[in-house]
Design a protein around this motif. Structure first.
Motif, PDB file in Angstrom:
ATOM      1  N   THR A  24      -5.253  55.601 -16.611  1.00  0.00           N
ATOM      2  CA  THR A  24      -5.469  54.168 -16.447  1.00  0.00           C
ATOM      3  C   THR A  24      -4.337  53.382 -16.820  1.00  0.00           C
ATOM      4  N   SER A  65      -4.771  48.819 -12.502  1.00  0.00           N
ATOM      5  CA  SER A  65      -5.377  47.286 -12.411  1.00  0.00           C
ATOM      6  C   SER A  65      -4.300  46.218 -11.933  1.00  0.00           C
ATOM      7  N   GLY A 138     -10.413  45.527 -11.216  1.00  0.00           N
ATOM      8  CA  GLY A 138     -11.193  46.511 -12.112  1.00  0.00           C
ATOM      9  C   GLY A 138     -11.401  47.991 -11.150  1.00  0.00           C
ATOM     10  N   MET A 152     -14.071  50.490 -15.275  1.00  0.00           N
ATOM     11  CA  MET A 152     -12.915  49.868 -15.999  1.00  0.00           C
ATOM     12  C   MET A 152     -12.846  48.543 -15.802  1.00  0.00           C
ATOM     13  N   LEU A 175     -14.965  50.735 -19.922  1.00  0.00           N
ATOM     14  CA  LEU A 175     -13.999  50.751 -20.474  1.00  0.00           C
ATOM     15  C   LEU A 175     -13.356  48.999 -20.370  1.00  0.00           C
ATOM     16  N   HIS A 177     -11.475  45.703 -21.386  1.00  0.00           N
ATOM     17  CA  HIS A 177     -10.168  45.276 -21.818  1.00  0.00           C
ATOM     18  C   HIS A 177     -10.379  43.898 -22.397  1.00  0.00           C
TER      19      HIS A 177
END
Length: 248
Positions: A24, A65, A138, A152, A175, A177
């Motif tokens: 990622t 992303s 995402g 994510m 995940l 952010h």
């Protein structure tokens, strides 16, 4: 599902799901450099990656992303992209990267090494900021036959699109952010979630595990581990040791 995650630094992780290996937001530059982020804003990378690209082994795909900010794709990360089978990113990002990139709009899906990858909405700033800050997404990752996903979030603030994930998916692991990205030039405006916003989102999504990323390594991050932990109930967050593959 056999899931392990290696936090490499910033937003960069290696996700291994039943033997499939996804990278990622690749960031592998050395620290010390200042990067421009547009409209006079900039940030210094203050910490390097825990692993180098040549230490990663086989990569089955990259989940990116967005491609236009160096804290999510820096020069060394960009150099890695041609060597992987597929790079999944925004529609606009795929138009810039070309080659092996595939662009997804929110809620569109494709298969990567047998995993269903669905783009989820992200808004990388306040309302109406998309023309300035650009697109971001995402990713919800569903293994074959699974009723749940690994999510994510990508770089996003708390908004209705991110909240919609809770109604569309059963989320096993997030995940998350974080970082409370801010710039002196734009004052109190946030470009990613702070801990308080993220805690609201997680309360709605109700995942089994929450793994914070994108909270250290750059000067434009204004909340770190201490502030994030204070915003959540005890033992909610699973912190990974950078460079170590850990079962989740």
């Amino acid at each position: 599902m056999n899931l392990q995650i290696t936090h490499i630094g910033g937003p960069t992780t290696l996700i291994e799901i039943d033997g499939v290996r996804l990278l990622t937001d690749p960031t592998f530059d050395d620290p010390g450099r200042r990067y421009a982020f547009g409209l006079g804003t900039s940030s210094v990378k203050v910490a390097g990656p825990a692993l180098r690209p040549d230490e990663l082994g086989r990569i089955d795909g990259v989940l990116l992303s967005h491609d236009h900010h160096a804290d999510n794709l820096d020069d060394a990360g960009r150099a890695l992209l041609p060597s992987v089978p597929v790079v999944v990113t925004t529609v606009s990002g795929a138009g810039r990267l070309l080659g092996n990139s595939r662009g997804l709009a929110p809620w569109e899906s494709l298969l990567v090494a047998g995993l269903e990858i669905t783009a989820t909405p992200a808004r990388h700033g306040p309302p109406l900021s998309r023309p300035i800050v650009g697109d971001a997404i995402g990713f919800a990752i569903r293994p074959p036959g699974s009723s749940s996903v690994i999510w994510m979030t990508g770089d996003t603030v708390l908004f209705s699109g991110a909240r919609e994930v809770a109604s569309r998916f059963t989320v096993d692991t997030v995940l998350l952010h974080l970082g409370k990205v801010q710039f002196g030039l734009t004052g109190p405006i946030k470009y990613t979630m702070n801990g308080r916003d993220a805690a609201q989102l997680i309360a709605e999504v109700k995942p089994r595990k929450v793994v914070p990323v994108h909270y250290e390594g750059w000067s434009h991050f204004h909340e770190g581990r201490k502030e994030a932990e204070a915003a959540f109930p005890p033992s909610t967050l699973t912190w990974l040791t950078p460079g170590i593959a850990e079962p989740v």
